[in-house]
Write a protein that holds these residues in place. Structure first.
Motif, PDB file in Angstrom:
ATOM      1  N   VAL A 115       6.992 -69.810 -55.454  1.00  0.00           N
ATOM      2  CA  VAL A 115       8.279 -69.041 -55.678  1.00  0.00           C
ATOM      3  C   VAL A 115       9.196 -70.376 -54.487  1.00  0.00           C
ATOM      4  CG1 VAL A 115       9.655 -67.704 -55.220  1.00  0.00           C
ATOM      5  CG2 VAL A 115       7.714 -68.074 -57.086  1.00  0.00           C
ATOM      6  N   ALA A 116       8.656 -70.667 -53.545  1.00  0.00           N
ATOM      7  CA  ALA A 116       9.224 -70.702 -52.243  1.00  0.00           C
ATOM      8  C   ALA A 116       9.778 -71.794 -52.551  1.00  0.00           C
ATOM      9  CB  ALA A 116       8.774 -70.396 -50.753  1.00  0.00           C
ATOM     10  N   ALA A 117       9.271 -73.319 -53.453  1.00  0.00           N
ATOM     11  CA  ALA A 117       9.480 -74.621 -53.138  1.00  0.00           C
ATOM     12  C   ALA A 117      10.310 -74.437 -54.375  1.00  0.00           C
ATOM     13  CB  ALA A 117       8.391 -75.066 -53.595  1.00  0.00           C
ATOM     14  N   LEU A 118      10.786 -73.429 -55.451  1.00  0.00           N
ATOM     15  CA  LEU A 118      11.860 -73.589 -56.617  1.00  0.00           C
ATOM     16  C   LEU A 118      12.922 -74.079 -55.904  1.00  0.00           C
ATOM     17  CD1 LEU A 118      10.290 -70.905 -58.766  1.00  0.00           C
ATOM     18  CD2 LEU A 118      10.476 -73.280 -59.411  1.00  0.00           C
ATOM     19  N   PRO A 119      13.971 -73.383 -54.964  1.00  0.00           N
ATOM     20  CA  PRO A 119      15.065 -73.793 -54.249  1.00  0.00           C
ATOM     21  C   PRO A 119      14.856 -74.944 -53.962  1.00  0.00           C
ATOM     22  CG  PRO A 119      14.935 -71.884 -53.690  1.00  0.00           C
ATOM     23  CD  PRO A 119      13.159 -73.077 -54.364  1.00  0.00           C
ATOM     24  N   TRP A 120      13.857 -76.451 -53.618  1.00  0.00           N
ATOM     25  CA  TRP A 120      14.404 -76.743 -53.077  1.00  0.00           C
ATOM     26  C   TRP A 120      13.573 -78.518 -54.444  1.00  0.00           C
ATOM     27  CZ3 TRP A 120      15.660 -76.907 -48.367  1.00  0.00           C
ATOM     28  CH2 TRP A 120      15.512 -75.340 -47.888  1.00  0.00           C
ATOM     29  N   VAL A 121      13.667 -78.580 -55.518  1.00  0.00           N
ATOM     30  CA  VAL A 121      13.121 -79.760 -57.107  1.00  0.00           C
ATOM     31  C   VAL A 121      14.858 -79.702 -56.789  1.00  0.00           C
ATOM     32  CG1 VAL A 121      11.511 -77.870 -57.279  1.00  0.00           C
ATOM     33  CG2 VAL A 121      13.393 -77.301 -58.367  1.00  0.00           C
ATOM     34  N   ASP A 122      14.315 -81.151 -57.319  1.00  0.00           N
ATOM     35  CA  ASP A 122      15.805 -81.357 -57.735  1.00  0.00           C
ATOM     36  C   ASP A 122      15.165 -82.493 -59.103  1.00  0.00           C
ATOM     37  OD1 ASP A 122      14.450 -84.205 -56.700  1.00  0.00           O
ATOM     38  OD2 ASP A 122      15.717 -84.901 -55.541  1.00  0.00           O
ATOM     39  N   GLN A 123      14.029 -82.263 -60.141  1.00  0.00           N
ATOM     40  CA  GLN A 123      13.729 -82.480 -61.576  1.00  0.00           C
ATOM     41  C   GLN A 123      13.357 -81.760 -62.030  1.00  0.00           C
ATOM     42  OE1 GLN A 123      14.304 -86.235 -62.141  1.00  0.00           O
ATOM     43  NE2 GLN A 123      15.185 -86.607 -60.598  1.00  0.00           N
ATOM     44  N   VAL A 124      13.515 -81.566 -63.010  1.00  0.00           N
ATOM     45  CA  VAL A 124      13.389 -80.487 -64.626  1.00  0.00           C
ATOM     46  C   VAL A 124      11.697 -80.468 -63.702  1.00  0.00           C
ATOM     47  CG1 VAL A 124      13.088 -79.755 -66.789  1.00  0.00           C
ATOM     48  CG2 VAL A 124      15.285 -80.675 -65.854  1.00  0.00           C
ATOM     49  N   TRP A 125      11.041 -82.206 -63.833  1.00  0.00           N
ATOM     50  CA  TRP A 125       9.512 -81.890 -64.103  1.00  0.00           C
ATOM     51  C   TRP A 125       8.955 -81.220 -62.534  1.00  0.00           C
ATOM     52  CZ3 TRP A 125       6.046 -83.567 -60.727  1.00  0.00           C
ATOM     53  CH2 TRP A 125       6.613 -85.233 -59.874  1.00  0.00           C
ATOM     54  N   PHE A 133      22.220 -67.899 -55.900  1.00  0.00           N
ATOM     55  CA  PHE A 133      20.844 -67.782 -56.750  1.00  0.00           C
ATOM     56  C   PHE A 133      19.638 -68.363 -56.040  1.00  0.00           C
ATOM     57  CE2 PHE A 133      21.378 -71.879 -58.545  1.00  0.00           C
ATOM     58  CZ  PHE A 133      20.279 -72.555 -58.591  1.00  0.00           C
ATOM     59  N   HIS A 134      19.772 -69.433 -55.537  1.00  0.00           N
ATOM     60  CA  HIS A 134      18.383 -69.409 -54.609  1.00  0.00           C
ATOM     61  C   HIS A 134      18.225 -68.599 -53.306  1.00  0.00           C
ATOM     62  CE1 HIS A 134      20.183 -73.233 -55.574  1.00  0.00           C
ATOM     63  NE2 HIS A 134      19.299 -74.034 -55.427  1.00  0.00           N
ATOM     64  N   GLY A 135      19.289 -67.829 -53.364  1.00  0.00           N
ATOM     65  CA  GLY A 135      18.672 -66.872 -52.410  1.00  0.00           C
ATOM     66  C   GLY A 135      17.161 -65.807 -53.627  1.00  0.00           C
ATOM     67  N   LEU A 136      17.575 -65.814 -54.366  1.00  0.00           N
ATOM     68  CA  LEU A 136      16.547 -64.840 -55.413  1.00  0.00           C
ATOM     69  C   LEU A 136      15.782 -65.252 -55.241  1.00  0.00           C
ATOM     70  CD1 LEU A 136      18.934 -64.136 -58.331  1.00  0.00           C
ATOM     71  CD2 LEU A 136      18.838 -63.212 -56.380  1.00  0.00           C
ATOM     72  N   PHE A 137      15.195 -66.923 -55.497  1.00  0.00           N
ATOM     73  CA  PHE A 137      13.660 -67.292 -55.172  1.00  0.00           C
ATOM     74  C   PHE A 137      13.052 -66.639 -53.615  1.00  0.00           C
ATOM     75  CE2 PHE A 137      15.522 -70.376 -58.132  1.00  0.00           C
ATOM     76  CZ  PHE A 137      14.597 -70.365 -59.538  1.00  0.00           C
ATOM     77  N   ALA A 138      13.458 -66.681 -53.186  1.00  0.00           N
ATOM     78  CA  ALA A 138      13.314 -66.526 -51.663  1.00  0.00           C
ATOM     79  C   ALA A 138      13.328 -65.239 -51.368  1.00  0.00           C
ATOM     80  CB  ALA A 138      14.455 -66.901 -50.247  1.00  0.00           C
ATOM     81  N   LEU A 139      14.037 -64.499 -52.295  1.00  0.00           N
ATOM     82  CA  LEU A 139      13.834 -62.552 -51.800  1.00  0.00           C
ATOM     83  C   LEU A 139      12.178 -62.496 -52.284  1.00  0.00           C
ATOM     84  CD1 LEU A 139      17.370 -61.333 -52.507  1.00  0.00           C
ATOM     85  CD2 LEU A 139      15.481 -61.318 -50.318  1.00  0.00           C
ATOM     86  N   THR A 140      12.310 -63.134 -53.816  1.00  0.00           N
ATOM     87  CA  THR A 140      10.116 -63.404 -54.274  1.00  0.00           C
ATOM     88  C   THR A 140       9.697 -63.511 -53.469  1.00  0.00           C
ATOM     89  OG1 THR A 140      12.475 -63.345 -56.800  1.00  0.00           O
ATOM     90  CG2 THR A 140       9.512 -63.726 -56.849  1.00  0.00           C
ATOM     91  N   ALA A 141      10.003 -65.061 -53.695  1.00  0.00           N
ATOM     92  CA  ALA A 141       8.863 -65.420 -52.106  1.00  0.00           C
ATOM     93  C   ALA A 141       8.341 -64.192 -51.044  1.00  0.00           C
ATOM     94  CB  ALA A 141       9.565 -66.409 -51.214  1.00  0.00           C
ATOM     95  N   VAL A 142       9.086 -63.240 -50.342  1.00  0.00           N
ATOM     96  CA  VAL A 142       9.507 -61.707 -48.774  1.00  0.00           C
ATOM     97  C   VAL A 142       8.527 -60.918 -50.806  1.00  0.00           C
ATOM     98  CG1 VAL A 142      10.262 -60.082 -48.411  1.00  0.00           C
ATOM     99  CG2 VAL A 142      10.962 -62.989 -48.406  1.00  0.00           C
ATOM    100  N   SER A 143       8.497 -60.922 -51.339  1.00  0.00           N
ATOM    101  CA  SER A 143       8.039 -59.682 -52.027  1.00  0.00           C
ATOM    102  C   SER A 143       6.854 -60.068 -52.950  1.00  0.00           C
ATOM    103  CB  SER A 143       9.105 -59.264 -53.682  1.00  0.00           C
ATOM    104  OG  SER A 143       8.990 -60.591 -54.616  1.00  0.00           O
TER     105      SER A 143
END
Length: 381
Positions: free
Chosen positions: A77-87, A151-161
């Motif tokens: 989850v923490a890596a999701l904000p850094w992606v730039d391709q759909v795959w 919205f990228h912050g939601l991924f960070a909060l998910t990683a924390v959870s």
């Protein structure tokens, strides 16, 4: 352990909202296709990878399995904000959901060893409440947080959870491991030989028919047929969740009075009756009140099937094989959704009354077959 489940589910709900926003940022008008593909990957991971990974990890200490799964989920989850391709999204979702498919059955297998029989019923009720609250509260929490963070912050909060879930498991004293690879491998065979578990699969299919209808078609029913708003969609879904929660609150008393089998077999009857009344109501006086009442009854029926089912799985599992049985049920129940989600999407273009009637007929058949398979004398006291 319950706290670990709650914080992990809260994070999962935030990630679900964030995933849709990420898909739109990457794919624009094709966002729906991206989300649909991600959900399909989720189901494939649950159905295919989950049981295999559970069997492969059966000799690993359960604390290591749970903490490791949470760690993998947090990193993905923490890596999701850094992606730039759909795959990239698809790969990370596959990793995330494979880890979830390991964590959930392992978590469920620990609970009956921490409590007695009476406490287990309460634990199942609390677990069901956690899922329902996640479905109801997480979108509202996400909406509030989006006013403060991107919205990228939601991924960070998910990683924390997920990290918090791992910390809670790490600091909890767990019973000694009892897993046996041979028992784990035999878990799938138990579903073929035990009539109770064959009935559970049919009951899961009945619940999947209705759940897919609610989750997929509510937006069409509210917006297109009733001319409602986005808020109306959320409220309609809340009625479904409220019906489910009502059963969870009363589960202990219901099990004591009627028994597990009676409750679960009653689930499809409630679903069939609710669907029939909903179809008639839609023909006579279509409106939001009819839909809300129908969704509440359908939530009740689905929870009658899902909430007490852990007791059946615990009783039917071979010694040392509960985790494998739970993983097999996890895969089979999600395989039902692989069939019912596309059907619900196709049904969205049909007359709602006909769809409700068809759903009622389908769950009635599933319920009748389950009742015939699971006779009273095949159930444990």
């Amino acid at each position: 352990m319950f706290a670990a489940q709650v914080v992990a589910l809260a994070g999962t709900g935030l990630a679900t909202v964030a995933l849709g926003l990420l898909a739109f940022a990457l794919a624009g008008d094709r966002a729906a296709a991206v989300v649909a593909t991600a959900l399909t990957i989720k189901m494939v991971a649950y159905v295919g990878a989950g049981p295999l990974l559970t069997a492969a990890l059966v000799r690993v200490p359960r604390r290591a399995v749970l903490v490791g799964a949470d760690a993998v989920r947090a990193l993905a989850v923490a890596a999701l904000p850094w992606v730039d391709q759909v795959w990239h999204v698809y790969v990370l979702i596959a990793v995330l959901q494979c880890a979830s498919a390991v964590f959930t059955p392992a978590f469920q297998a620990v609970i009956p060893e921490l409590v007695d029989d009476r406490g287990y019923t309460g634990a199942l009720a609390l677990s069901r409440l956690a899922y329902d609250l996640e479905a109801l509260a997480s979108p509202l929490l996400a909406a509030a947080l989006l006013a403060l963070v991107p919205f990228h912050g939601l991924f960070a909060l998910t990683a924390v959870s997920f990290a918090a879930s791992a910390a809670l498991v790490l600091t909890t004293e767990l019973p000694r491991d009892t897993g046996d690879p041979r028992r784990a491998a035999a878990s799938w065979r138990v579903f073929a030989t035990d009539p109770r578990l064959r009935a559970v699969v049919l009951l899961d299919l009945a619940a999947a028919v209705v759940t897919a209808l609610v989750l997929v078609d509510t937006v069409v029913l509210v917006r297109a047929h009733l001319g409602g708003t986005d808020a109306g969609v959320a409220v309609a879904l809340a009625f479904f969740g409220a019906g489910s929660m009502a059963v969870a609150f009363a589960l202990g008393r219901l099990v004591d009075r009627f028994g597990t089998r009676a409750l679960m077999v009653a689930g499809p009857a409630v679903l069939a009756a609710g669907s029939a009344v909903l179809a008639a109501g839609w023909v006579l006086a279509p409106g939001f009140a009819v839909l809300a009442a129908g969704w509440t009854v359908l939530g009740l029926g689905c929870s009658l099937i899902a909430a007490p089912s852990g007791r059946v799985l615990r009783d039917a599992a071979p010694e040392g094989g509960l985790a494998g049985v739970l993983a097999a049920r996890f895969a089979l129940s999600h395989a039902c959704f692989l069939a019912t989600y596309p059907l619900a999407g196709w049904a969205g273009g049909l007359d709602p009354a006909a769809v409700f009637a068809g759903a009622g007929a389908a769950v009635a058949v599933c319920g009748a077959a389950a009742a015939l398979l699971w006779r009273p004398w095949t159930a444990n006291p």
